[in-house]
Design a protein around this motif. Structure first.
Motif, PDB file in Angstrom:
ATOM      1  N   TRP A  47     -10.871  16.019 -27.092  1.00 14.53           N
ATOM      2  CA  TRP A  47     -10.697  17.354 -27.645  1.00 14.53           C
ATOM      3  C   TRP A  47     -11.114  17.342 -29.108  1.00 14.53           C
ATOM      4  O   TRP A  47     -10.966  16.326 -29.781  1.00 14.53           O
ATOM      5  N   ASN A 103      -9.165  26.771 -17.129  1.00 12.67           N
ATOM      6  CA  ASN A 103     -10.186  25.759 -16.859  1.00 12.67           C
ATOM      7  C   ASN A 103     -10.095  24.550 -17.792  1.00 12.67           C
ATOM      8  O   ASN A 103     -11.034  23.757 -17.870  1.00 12.67           O
ATOM      9  N   ASN A 104      -8.984  24.425 -18.503  1.00  9.53           N
ATOM     10  CA  ASN A 104      -8.707  23.256 -19.361  1.00  9.53           C
ATOM     11  C   ASN A 104      -9.759  23.055 -20.452  1.00  9.53           C
ATOM     12  O   ASN A 104     -10.125  21.929 -20.761  1.00  9.53           O
ATOM     13  N   ARG A 105     -10.221  24.142 -21.069  1.00 12.47           N
ATOM     14  CA  ARG A 105     -11.249  24.033 -22.103  1.00 12.47           C
ATOM     15  C   ARG A 105     -10.708  24.230 -23.508  1.00 12.47           C
ATOM     16  O   ARG A 105     -11.224  23.651 -24.454  1.00 12.47           O
ATOM     17  N   THR A 106      -9.682  25.067 -23.653  1.00 13.86           N
ATOM     18  CA  THR A 106      -9.119  25.380 -24.963  1.00 13.86           C
ATOM     19  C   THR A 106      -7.606  25.307 -24.855  1.00 13.86           C
ATOM     20  O   THR A 106      -7.034  25.750 -23.855  1.00 13.86           O
ATOM     21  N   ASP A 121     -10.428  22.367 -28.616  1.00 12.21           N
ATOM     22  CA  ASP A 121     -11.379  22.758 -27.587  1.00 12.21           C
ATOM     23  C   ASP A 121     -12.142  21.520 -27.139  1.00 12.21           C
ATOM     24  O   ASP A 121     -12.355  20.597 -27.928  1.00 12.21           O
ATOM     25  N   ARG A 122     -12.562  21.515 -25.898  1.00 16.60           N
ATOM     26  CA  ARG A 122     -13.289  20.351 -25.360  1.00 16.60           C
ATOM     27  C   ARG A 122     -14.584  20.072 -26.116  1.00 16.60           C
ATOM     28  O   ARG A 122     -14.882  18.926 -26.416  1.00 16.60           O
ATOM     29  N   ASN A 123     -15.363  21.112 -26.406  1.00 15.85           N
ATOM     30  CA  ASN A 123     -16.652  20.868 -27.082  1.00 15.85           C
ATOM     31  C   ASN A 123     -16.649  21.288 -28.541  1.00 15.85           C
ATOM     32  O   ASN A 123     -17.670  21.173 -29.210  1.00 15.85           O
ATOM     33  N   PRO A 126     -14.988  26.998 -28.938  1.00 15.78           N
ATOM     34  CA  PRO A 126     -14.439  27.840 -27.871  1.00 15.78           C
ATOM     35  C   PRO A 126     -15.137  29.192 -27.844  1.00 15.78           C
ATOM     36  O   PRO A 126     -15.645  29.659 -28.863  1.00 15.78           O
TER      37      PRO A 126
END
Length: 151
Positions: A47, A103-106, A121-123, A126
């Motif tokens: 993250w 979706n487990n992104r943020t 956030d994953r990337n 967000p």
């Protein structure tokens, strides 16, 4: 005279303010909760912090990794204990997942006492709608968004 003496004595009984005590980033009278369906499996992986409340304890954190029973903050590995739904302890500190998108992104992480909090956030980027939702969650739980810094 007796009344003045009583006031002076009572004034001497109050504890002095601690000048180094951290000021919370959230209103302690506001409701606060964690998200019930959050598991370590949903948090697993890398993250990036995108916004953070600037504090001495976690102000320099930019990366978080959940790896099985561990949590790494800027490569510092801490064993994690799941206390309740969406509530973790690592390094003696409580970490509550206030929100995690479907979706487990943020995700929004904070402490119930309001001493720290962040959006991750994953990337590291967000979507505008997820960032808005994360900020709304923090505001709902009484966090002072004017004190949050984007990184």
């Amino acid at each position: 005279m007796k009344r003045l003496l009583a006031v002076i004595l009572l004034a001497g009984c109050t504890a002095p303010l601690d000048p180094v005590a951290p000021i919370a980033f959230r209103n302690p009278t506001a409701q606060v909760a964690s998200q019930a369906d959050v598991t370590l499996e949903r948090l697993a992986g890398e993250w990036r912090i995108v916004s953070i409340f600037d504090d001495a304890q976690f102000g320099a954190v930019r990366q978080v990794r959940f790896d099985g029973p561990n949590m790494a903050l800027n490569q510092q590995l801490l064993p994690v204990t799941r206390n309740a739904q969406g509530r973790l302890t690592a390094g003696g500190q409580q970490f509550w997942v206030h929100w995690l998108d479907i979706n487990n992104r943020t995700a929004v992480i904070g402490s119930p006492d309001g001493r720290f909090g962040w959006i991750m956030d994953r990337n590291g980027t967000p979507s505008p709608d997820r960032l808005k939702a994360a900020r709304e969650i923090l505001e709902w739980y009484g966090y002072d968004l004017s004190r949050m810094k984007d990184v």
